[in-house]
Structure formats: C-alpha cells, structure tokens
Motif scaffolding. Sequence first.
Motif, PDB file in Angstrom:
ATOM      1  N   TYR A 163       0.784  -1.220  -0.131  1.00 25.09           N
ATOM      2  CA  TYR A 163       0.076  -0.008  -0.026  1.00 25.09           C
ATOM      3  C   TYR A 163       0.826   1.216   0.129  1.00 25.09           C
ATOM      4  CZ  TYR A 163      -3.544  -3.254   1.723  1.00 25.09           C
ATOM      5  OH  TYR A 163      -4.584  -4.266   1.986  1.00 25.09           O
ATOM      6  N   GLY A 200      -3.628  -0.369  -2.779  1.00 26.59           N
ATOM      7  CA  GLY A 200      -4.256   0.673  -2.102  1.00 26.59           C
ATOM      8  C   GLY A 200      -3.580   1.794  -1.849  1.00 26.59           C
ATOM      9  N   ARG A 206     -10.110   1.362  -3.156  1.00 29.44           N
ATOM     10  CA  ARG A 206      -8.910   1.253  -3.364  1.00 29.44           C
ATOM     11  C   ARG A 206      -8.023   2.554  -2.517  1.00 29.44           C
ATOM     12  NH1 ARG A 206      -7.780   0.606  -9.765  1.00 29.44           N
ATOM     13  NH2 ARG A 206      -9.664   2.124  -9.667  1.00 29.44           N
ATOM     14  N   LEU A 210      -8.489   4.953   1.134  1.00 27.44           N
ATOM     15  CA  LEU A 210      -8.711   5.363   2.412  1.00 27.44           C
ATOM     16  C   LEU A 210      -8.096   6.846   2.515  1.00 27.44           C
ATOM     17  CD1 LEU A 210      -7.695   2.295   4.775  1.00 27.44           C
ATOM     18  CD2 LEU A 210      -9.973   3.020   3.707  1.00 27.44           C
ATOM     19  N   ARG A 264     -14.526   5.955   6.216  1.00 28.07           N
ATOM     20  CA  ARG A 264     -13.277   5.447   5.214  1.00 28.07           C
ATOM     21  C   ARG A 264     -12.399   6.544   5.270  1.00 28.07           C
ATOM     22  NH1 ARG A 264     -13.194   0.967   2.305  1.00 28.07           N
ATOM     23  NH2 ARG A 264     -11.711   1.895   0.731  1.00 28.07           N
ATOM     24  N   TRP A 299      -8.607  -2.133   3.463  1.00 26.68           N
ATOM     25  CA  TRP A 299      -9.375  -1.578   2.595  1.00 26.68           C
ATOM     26  C   TRP A 299     -10.803  -2.252   2.066  1.00 26.68           C
ATOM     27  CZ3 TRP A 299      -4.466   0.030   3.885  1.00 26.68           C
ATOM     28  CH2 TRP A 299      -4.135   1.146   3.519  1.00 26.68           C
TER      29      TRP A 299
END
Length: 298
Positions: free
Chosen positions: A31, A62, A85, A87, A121, A290
């Motif tokens: 990520y 993500g 994908r 946050l 999120r 995620w």
Amino acid sequence: MTDPHLRARHAAEGRDLQYPPLPEALVVPVYDNHTHLEIADGDTPIDYREQLDRASSVGVRGVVQVGTDVATSRWSAEIASREPRVLAAVALHPNDTPELATSGTLDDALSAIDELAGRPRVRAVGETGLDFYRTGEDGRDAQFRAFEAHIEIAKQHDLALQIHDRDAHADVIATLKRVGAPERTVFHCFSGDAELAEICTENGWYMSFAGTVSFKNAGTLRGALDAAPRALLLVETDAPYLTPEPYRGRPNAPYLLPHTLRAMAAHLGTDVSMLAAQISSNTEAVYGSWESEPVLAQ
C-alpha cells in the motif's frame, strides 16, 4: 486539481514532465501510505482513476489519500467513500495554520477536520505536525496549537496520526510526549537519522519511507532505515513529489512505489517479497482493512 506553481517550478528547473513508464510488477502487493491524488502534475496530468489503475497493475493494492486543508480533506473523504482502493487522511498542513490563525478561521477549519474525521473510510488525521523550514518564529504558536488539536482529534476518533516533521524533530517528539501520542502514530516521509529512528522504535511509532531513501546522497536516511525494526516500516510516494531513482525530478505517482520498495530491500539485503509482505501487514495494522465497502455507489 492542477498545481500550476508546481508545474511552473518544474518547467523552470528544466525537468522532464513526462510520467515515467510502469515498473515491473511486485509479486507481493503493498500500500502507498501517503499520496496526493488531487494534485495533477506533468505535461499530461493523469486522472486519479487512471493513477489507481496503474498502481493496481504493478502491485500497489491501495493508497492513503491525504488532505492538507479543508477542501482537499473533504475531497479525500469523498473519493474514499466511493473508491475501494482509497482510504483517507484529513488535516490542515502546518504551513497553512499561521495564516488561518491570523485570519481568525483556524478554529472553524479544525472543526471541519473534526467532522470529516468521523466519516467511515477516513482512517487517519494528517498530514499534521511542525515545519520550521518554511515557517518562522512568528508562526510557530499556530503550528503548535493546530498540531495539538489534531492529536486530540485523532485520539477522539481512534484514528492513526500522520506527522509532517521538517526541521522540527525535537519539538515534534516533545509535543507527542506532552500531549500523548495516538496509539498508531506515523512519521510520514521519515527524514530523521538513526537516533530519531531509535526514539520512534522506543515509542512504537511507525516510520514511512519515501523515494528520498533511494537518492544517492541519502546515506543518513538509509542509516535510519537500518535502525528501524521491520515491524514499524511503511512505504509511501508523497506523489506527485519525491520521485524515486531512477526517475528523480519527474512527476511521481503511486504506481512508482515499487522503485522505492526495491531500493529499501536492496539496502537492507532482504527479499523484496518478504519486505512487501511485512510492510503490507504493518499498513493494515495502522489503518485497518481496505476491504470495507465504500459508502457510495461507483
């Protein structure tokens, strides 16, 4: 959102403003701990959806999309609400807080960040912290005030804290210890030495390394990487800034993260996939999964 000042500066410096080619895909995905998808850079800016598609194609599963003011924090939260994908992290950048304080709007801006921090999120408060490189003595009180408020917002919402720390290591550490750091605290774009890495280790604070760790003159930073335990390592792009070698100076993007990860693995003398697996696990420990469904339809 285009950033004409960034593009103009790059052009004035004679930089190549074409996005680099795709790197070889990672076998084990990771990520991007910190990116700014709202900033369009380069001669041919890339929409955030294509940025994410490119990232997915090379094993970046993500990103944490980071706000730096109320507008970009709101954009980050909204994109995360409909894009699986992504946050979000929300905050006021420390360099902006003195002007907000002078205009009498700092409290309102902090209230807006507090509201955004409650969205599903949004998983971090950041980037916040102290920057004594760009802000002089007269603006430091506002930076401290905002930093402490962001720490409290993160703790109230049980979110991670992403720290911007430039030429302010001692004061950042002192503030975290005085106010009480959130359970999950991340030094974004880690810029310290081995001593700072040891302090972070003692306190369980995560260290996120950007493309700077690949630069030829970054021996001190690589010394910090040596001192950091693998369980506290993260990796990021800070795109569109800090493009890793061999494309330093060109526009950065989440899909270029494999270059930084491979530079870290090469320096540490470890297998890229093993390091990717460790960092992926660390990132989920900080931000959660995620996989939770976006709130809004695509």
